[in-house]
Design a protein around this motif. Structure first.
Motif, mmCIF file in Angstrom:
data_model
loop_
_atom_site.group_PDB
_atom_site.id
_atom_site.type_symbol
_atom_site.label_atom_id
_atom_site.label_comp_id
_atom_site.label_asym_id
_atom_site.label_seq_id
_atom_site.Cartn_x
_atom_site.Cartn_y
_atom_site.Cartn_z
ATOM 1 N N MET A 45 0.799 -1.226 0.000
ATOM 2 C CA MET A 45 0.000 0.000 0.000
ATOM 3 C C MET A 45 0.832 1.276 0.000
ATOM 4 O O MET A 45 0.373 2.318 -0.479
ATOM 5 C CB MET A 45 -0.933 0.011 1.208
ATOM 6 N N SER A 50 3.627 0.428 -4.530
ATOM 7 C CA SER A 50 2.271 0.893 -4.216
ATOM 8 C C SER A 50 1.572 1.548 -5.396
ATOM 9 O O SER A 50 0.347 1.472 -5.510
ATOM 10 C CB SER A 50 2.312 1.861 -3.033
ATOM 11 N N GLY A 54 -0.927 -1.637 -4.924
ATOM 12 C CA GLY A 54 -1.472 -0.800 -3.879
ATOM 13 C C GLY A 54 -2.969 -0.556 -3.910
ATOM 14 O O GLY A 54 -3.763 -1.441 -4.252
ATOM 15 N N ASP A 83 -2.082 -4.186 4.023
ATOM 16 C CA ASP A 83 -0.760 -3.795 3.538
ATOM 17 C C ASP A 83 0.255 -4.841 3.984
ATOM 18 O O ASP A 83 0.425 -5.088 5.177
ATOM 19 C CB ASP A 83 -0.392 -2.426 4.111
#
Length: 408
Positions: A45, A50, A54, A83
């Motif tokens: 994330m 990301s 993400g 995450d």
């Protein structure tokens, strides 16, 4: 279009929020409340991957849920997100919690190859379906599972496009700068095999830590090797930093830097002035045809950027999973996987798609070239598709697979 925003809420608050956001108001009122069908996504994330994965992966999955109508088998669908921090232990911990405490039925992984291999083993133990968007071909070889699908791309399909183009252009000697973990090693190995098949040589290489800011020493080693091609077996911000610093470093002697894996976000991060003319393979480009453009424009309205192949692949994996659940009338992983492996997959992401016995989702891949600043008509107009590669040519042949599920 329903809300697809915050993914960092925690505990009961996050679950209630997502249930309302995905399924709509009133779905859980009073006696009408039903246990939701929960699916999850584990991705990077906030780290170097990301932008290419993400939050955009979460957006893609929730778009699929919305397109499907928010329910399957009469039950509301809930999307959970986490995450990984690019750490396999974190990914495993969250997946175990989801499986054991929240009855999650399917997980999409779009983080890193180390986490992917760990989640593949856990999914096999728990008899849970996992859809992967990390690179290592181990997922369809020795680490294959009857419950795993390697969905969007892999290191073989990506390395094949970039390596072939470079060797055919005269780049017959290579030096690798490789990310020092499962993904980078897999990308280097797959590219090396193809290079040698085409008559090229591997002169040497060096490995670097994940998310390293300074590539000067690695680039100096590459320069001293006198190789015609400096192959980058890395991804995300590592690839961008290496390409930018190579340009600043001024590699001499006609050496060419060839990234073996590129995403739209990498091209935009580098800028067309630096990236122009680069050729690579991709599993998705937003401007390929009407179906891809329609999906991409809806995605852009939510995420404010065009989807990468991981974003589009996660949409497709979710949509196809839900279709399989509906078609079989069951959440049983064996029944769902049997159905998935029996049908052709066609949607905004996949062309001529099918899932093999080893778990590889085979589909068309595209060789693309980065446009010049003069050719581009806008911020998202960055690539030109120059060749469509049929899936059977793009992915590792089943005959070469070491997956125990493959009968030879």
């Amino acid at each position: 279009m329903k809300f697809y925003g915050v993914t960092s809420l925690s505990g009961a608050v996050r679950l209630a929020f997502f249930a309302s956001a995905v399924c709509g108001p009133g779905a859980f009122n009073g006696a009408a409340a039903q246990e939701p069908v929960r699916i999850g996504v584990i991705t990077d994330m906030t780290g170097p991957y990301s932008s290419l994965s993400g939050p955009g992966v979460v957006v893609g999955m929730k778009m699929a849920v919305d397109e499907f109508g928010g329910k399957v088998l009469g039950q509301p669908i809930e999307v959970l997100s986490a995450d990984s921090g690019l750490k396999a232990d974190i990914a495993l911990s969250r997946a175990r919690e989801w499986y054991d405490r929240q009855n999650v039925h399917m997980i999409v992984e779009s983080s890193d190859s180390g986490s992917a291999v760990a989640l593949q083993k856990l999914g096999a133990d728990k008899k849970k379906i996992t859809m992967f968007h990390s690179g290592t071909t181990a997922l369809t070889n020795l680490e294959c599972s009857p419950y795993g699908v390697h969905y969007a791309w892999d290191t073989y399909s990506m390395a094949s496009g970039a390596a072939r183009a470079a060797v055919q252009a005269g780049g017959n000697s290579w030096y690798f700068i490789t990310a020092d973990y499962v993904f980078g090693k897999s990308l280097e190995a797959d590219a090396s095999k193809i290079i040698r098949q085409l008559g090229g040589d591997i002169i040497g290489g060096v490995r670097h830590p994940l998310n390293v800011p300074d590539f000067a020493s690695f680039l100096l080693s590459a320069q001293q090797s006198k190789a015609k091609v400096v192959g980058l077996a890395n991804a995300g911000s590592d690839t961008q930093n290496a390409v930018k610093q190579a340009a600043e470093f001024g590699l001499g002697g006609g050496q060419k830097v060839v990234p073996l894996l590129m995403f739209d976000t990498d091209v935009k991060g580098l800028g067309l002035k630096v990236a122009q003319g680069m050729e690579f393979a991709t599993a998705f480009y937003w401007d390929y045809d009407d179906k891809s453009r329609e999906f991409a424009n809806k995605f852009f309205a939510i995420h404010k950027s065009m989807p990468t192949m991981n974003h589009a692949g996660s949409y497709s994996a979710t949509l196809q999973y839900l279709k399989a659940v509906q078609a079989t009338g069951s959440l049983d992983a064996d029944k769902v996987m049997k159905y998935l492996k029996s049908v052709k997959i066609e949607d905004a992401f996949a062309r001529n798609g099918r899932i093999r016995v080893d778990g590889r989702m085979v589909h068309d891949i595209y060789q693309v070239r980065v446009k010049t600043p003069e050719e581009s008509t806008g911020p998202s107009d960055i690539l030109k598709v120059i060749l469509t590669i049929k899936g059977d040519d793009a992915f590792m042949p089943l005959a070469d697979s070491t997956c125990p599920l493959v009968k030879k």
